[in-house]
Design a protein around this motif. Structure first.
Motif, short mmCIF file in Angstrom:
data_model
loop_
_atom_site.label_atom_id
_atom_site.label_comp_id
_atom_site.label_asym_id
_atom_site.label_seq_id
_atom_site.Cartn_x
_atom_site.Cartn_y
_atom_site.Cartn_z
N ARG A 224 46.24 41.41 31.09
CA ARG A 224 45.87 41.87 32.23
C ARG A 224 44.60 42.63 32.33
NH1 ARG A 224 49.64 41.05 36.82
NH2 ARG A 224 48.59 42.27 38.51
N SER A 225 44.40 43.73 31.56
CA SER A 225 43.17 44.54 31.58
C SER A 225 42.04 43.60 31.38
CB SER A 225 43.21 45.67 30.53
OG SER A 225 44.32 46.31 30.56
N ILE B 24 40.85 41.81 34.49
CA ILE B 24 40.34 42.47 35.56
C ILE B 24 38.90 42.92 34.99
CG2 ILE B 24 42.64 43.21 36.61
CD1 ILE B 24 42.15 45.94 35.50
N MET C 105 35.84 44.16 37.88
CA MET C 105 35.65 45.67 38.25
C MET C 105 34.50 46.12 37.66
SD MET C 105 38.17 46.16 40.14
CE MET C 105 38.25 47.96 40.38
N TYR D 269 40.00 37.27 39.47
CA TYR D 269 40.53 37.99 40.69
C TYR D 269 41.31 36.93 41.61
CZ TYR D 269 39.94 39.97 45.41
OH TYR D 269 40.01 40.65 46.67
N GLY E 267 50.11 36.49 42.35
CA GLY E 267 51.16 37.12 43.11
C GLY E 267 51.94 36.28 44.03
N LEU F 144 39.13 36.65 51.62
CA LEU F 144 38.62 37.71 50.86
C LEU F 144 37.36 37.23 49.93
CD1 LEU F 144 41.95 38.92 49.43
CD2 LEU F 144 40.36 40.24 50.96
N LEU G 93 40.23 53.84 43.15
CA LEU G 93 39.42 52.46 43.70
C LEU G 93 38.26 53.20 44.57
CD1 LEU G 93 42.29 50.06 45.20
CD2 LEU G 93 40.68 49.77 43.07
N VAL H 295 35.85 53.79 42.02
CA VAL H 295 35.00 52.77 41.10
C VAL H 295 34.23 51.99 42.27
CG1 VAL H 295 35.58 50.33 40.67
CG2 VAL H 295 37.06 52.20 39.70
N ALA I 104 39.96 51.31 36.23
CA ALA I 104 40.46 50.21 36.67
C ALA I 104 41.74 49.96 36.08
CB ALA I 104 39.76 48.89 36.76
N THR I 105 41.88 49.92 34.57
CA THR I 105 42.59 49.66 33.80
C THR I 105 44.02 50.73 33.97
OG1 THR I 105 40.99 49.17 32.26
CG2 THR I 105 43.52 49.43 31.30
N GLN J 192 45.67 49.34 37.17
CA GLN J 192 45.93 47.88 37.09
C GLN J 192 47.22 47.28 37.90
OE1 GLN J 192 46.97 45.58 33.84
NE2 GLN J 192 46.17 47.29 32.41
N LEU K 250 46.16 47.39 41.58
CA LEU K 250 45.03 46.87 41.88
C LEU K 250 44.71 45.87 42.85
CD1 LEU K 250 42.17 47.74 40.85
CD2 LEU K 250 42.28 45.79 39.12
N ILE K 251 45.77 44.61 42.54
CA ILE K 251 45.52 43.52 43.26
C ILE K 251 46.00 44.01 44.83
CG2 ILE K 251 46.51 41.15 43.84
CD1 ILE K 251 43.95 41.42 41.84
N LEU L 266 43.32 46.11 46.48
CA LEU L 266 41.88 44.98 46.71
C LEU L 266 42.16 44.04 47.76
CD1 LEU L 266 40.56 44.38 43.11
CD2 LEU L 266 39.79 46.22 44.78
N THR L 267 43.13 43.69 48.00
CA THR L 267 43.56 42.60 49.26
C THR L 267 44.04 43.29 50.36
OG1 THR L 267 45.80 42.01 48.28
CG2 THR L 267 43.98 40.84 47.48
N LEU L 268 43.83 44.68 50.58
CA LEU L 268 44.26 45.24 51.74
C LEU L 268 45.86 44.89 52.03
CD1 LEU L 268 41.48 43.88 52.79
CD2 LEU L 268 41.85 45.21 54.66
N VAL M 158 48.47 40.96 49.35
CA VAL M 158 49.21 40.26 48.12
C VAL M 158 49.67 41.33 47.22
CG1 VAL M 158 48.85 38.87 45.99
CG2 VAL M 158 47.29 38.28 47.93
N LYS M 159 51.00 40.84 47.13
CA LYS M 159 51.72 42.06 46.01
C LYS M 159 51.55 41.47 44.68
CE LYS M 159 53.91 44.21 49.47
NZ LYS M 159 52.51 44.50 50.04
N GLY M 160 50.46 42.49 44.02
CA GLY M 160 50.19 42.14 42.84
C GLY M 160 51.14 42.07 41.42
#
Lengths: 288, 276
Positions: free
Chosen positions: A103-104, A107, A111, A168, A175, A217, B202, B205, B258-259, B262, B265-266, B269-271, B274-276
């Motif tokens: 996963r890292s 991303i 990032m 991304y 998801g 997005l 966030l 970054v 970010a790691t 993580q 993160l998603i 980033l998607t307000l 989306v549930k990451g």
């Protein structure tokens, strides 16, 4: 009752951000709209120009070229990212287990600063010494001049952006996949439907709302594409990557034509807003 | 009962792993090449055909810190990024709390507008504003403008965290005579501590990565690393090793941070779309 105190305290908590919003966000937007109806003289004096800047835009070849480049880059990048992103998401979903380190890894492209991605790809895509051309020629393909070619610069930028943002899109789509109700495949399993049919008839239609979210997005970023272009080509060669955003900022800060730059920026903002509204309509239409 | 036969299931699984491996290689190879090049000596980094095996050297990193203003730019980046992250937290956290409590919507709308608007839309008036008060090229101007990036991030990351606090907790506190400011400070903030970590990282970054504002509003003394990338590219035409070392160092802080977040993160980033 402490209602008055309550309201006063809530107001006080929100006040700093409201003041900041008015001063740093709302006022500048209104000012840019206002300035787009003015023209600046050589001495920096503003005079009322009505719709002059907007009229000038209609007759400006560079503006139309900028519109073309903006949308060419937008559609090319968006379709590549949606296609590969969905594909990658399906691979990740079918892998069941996803170690944190993988996963890292996924991303890491989006990032890192886009500016760093630009620096890195400048070296990889160097026409004479870059590793990309070495790989192409070693499998018998002709080398490319990549970012230095007016013809290939936009596809090359789209390729770099696709490298950076496909993971991304993939994580967003993943998801969506994970939130699909597990029961949807049962009937298809009993009928023995082939794998691709399950994908095109069940998975993809159910994924549409997530895909549209990803489109919204990415659209917002792609239509105002800036960092990567500015660091690699600044709109060149021969204006071949001069998007509306790059054209606007160069008009403002290289040529100091404030009114015209304002009009260009307002136009770009209207395009972004229009795209978001259109895609939100689409999202409502595909919701289930 | 499943109708698919076990043999084809197994080959599908293997095909999936192979393709995932290839995708992973495509994602990581360019970054790997950048880091690799940063450890090459100058005659090796431009060698043709390109070399995969070589004796690594730290020369490029030493040169970067000793012969270029890299560390000075890094300091500028830190000042602007930390400053604007704090500004974003101070402004955004109470705003997100109030928005969640009263269901007012302007903070969410501001967030959307700031997320959608091209940075160029703000830049012209900011330039004129800051020139008026003689602030062009100051840390203050850079921190304020980067606050337009950080505050919306803080609001949109924290809103769902505040929304998750059961309203009965607020109501019980109010019955006990606790005013909103006290509820915010004593009750809500501790409950959203993980949200604070995510929004801090966030915001950091995004502020660190942001290019346009410091490009226009900094001067040679307050230039951030990102804006100074141009200098490195200019010199990089003769020294790729140095350029790749600079690029690696600039990318390092956001990648490490970010790691850490993580997991969130998603959705961050998607307000929260989306549930990451």
């Amino acid at each position: 009752m402490q209602n008055a105190t309550s309201r006063r305290q809530l107001g006080a908590l929100a006040a700093p951000s409201l003041i900041f919003t008015v001063g740093m966000i709302a006022f500048p937007i209104l000012y840019t709209i206002w300035v787009s109806f003015h023209a600046s003289s050589a001495t920096g004096q503003l005079r009322f120009n009505g719709l002059g800047s907007y009229a000038r835009m209609i007759g400006d070849d560079r503006f139309w070229a900028g519109i073309w480049v903006t949308f060419y880059l937008y559609f090319l990048s968006l379709s590549l990212q949606l296609f590969f992103g969905t594909w990658l998401a399906l691979l990740l979903f079918n892998a069941k287990r996803l170690p944190g380190v993988v996963r890292s890894l996924f991303i890491s492209p989006f990032m890192m600063p886009p500016v760093v991605a630009g620096m890195m790809w400048i070296v990889i895509l160097d026409p004479s010494l870059g590793v990309a051309n070495y790989l192409l020629t070693s499998v018998g393909l002709p080398p490319s001049t990549w970012l230095a070619s007016p013809r290939w610069v936009v596809p090359t930028l789209a390729l770099i952006d696709t490298w950076q943002w496909t993971p991304y899109v993939a994580l967003i789509v993943l998801g969506g996949l994970q939130s699909l109700p597990p029961g949807v495949y049962e009937a298809a399993e009993i009928d023995g439907a082939p794998r691709w049919k399950k994908l095109t008839r069940i998975t993809l239609p159910l994924l549409l709302p997530t895909l549209v979210t990803a489109m919204v997005l990415r659209s917002v970023d792609l239509l105002r594409f800036f960092d990567l272009i500015y660091i690699t080509t600044q709109g060149g060669p021969a204006d071949a990557s001069l998007t509306l955003n790059i054209y606007g900022i160069r008009t403002g800060f290289e040529f100091f034509q404030l009114g015209y730059a304002g009009a260009l920026m307002i136009t770009l903002s209207a395009i972004v807003l229009g795209a978001v509204i259109a895609l939100n309509r689409l999202r409502a239409a595909v919701a289930w | 009962m499943s109708m698919s036969d076990p043999m084809s299931d197994r080959s599908a699984r293997i095909a999936n792993s192979v393709m995932l491996f290839i995708a992973g290689m495509l994602v990581i190879t360019p970054t790997f090449w950048m880091v690799l090049s940063s450890f090459k000596q100058s005659f090796e980094v431009t060698a043709y055909p390109p070399k995969l095996f070589f004796t690594p050297t730290l020369e490029n990193y030493v040169t970067l810190s000793e012969r270029t203003p890299f560390l000075h730019y890094a300091f500028n980046s830190m000042v602007v990024t930390v400053g604007s992250t704090l500004l974003g937290l101070i402004l955004g956290t109470p705003a997100a709390f109030v928005a969640s409590w009263t269901r007012i919507t302007w903070p969410a709308i501001v967030t959307l507008v700031a997320r959608m608007a091209p940075g160029t839309l703000f830049l012209l008036p900011w330039y004129l504003m800051f020139r008026q008060v003689d602030m062009i090229g100051t840390y203050g101007a850079l921190i304020l403008t980067h606050g337009v990036i950080t505050m919306p991030i803080v609001i949109w990351v924290l809103l769902p965290f505040f929304d998750n606090i059961p309203r009965s907790i607020y109501e019980a506190a109010q019955v006990d005579g606790c005013a909103p400011a006290r509820v915010f400070w004593k009750i809500a903030l501790p409950l959203v501590s993980s949200g604070l970590v995510v929004s801090t990282i966030l915001a950091f970054v995004f502020s660190w990565n942001y290019f346009l504002f410091s490009l226009v509003l900094s001067n040679s003394d307050t230039k951030t690393l990102i804006a100074a990338s141009f200098n490195f590219i200019g010199e990089g035409s003769t020294n790729w090793g140095g350029l790749m070392a600079a690029a690696t160092m600039i990318a390092l802080p956001p990648l490490v941070l970010a790691t850490i977040v993580q997991r969130w993160l998603i959705s961050g980033l998607t307000l929260g779309a989306v549930k990451g």
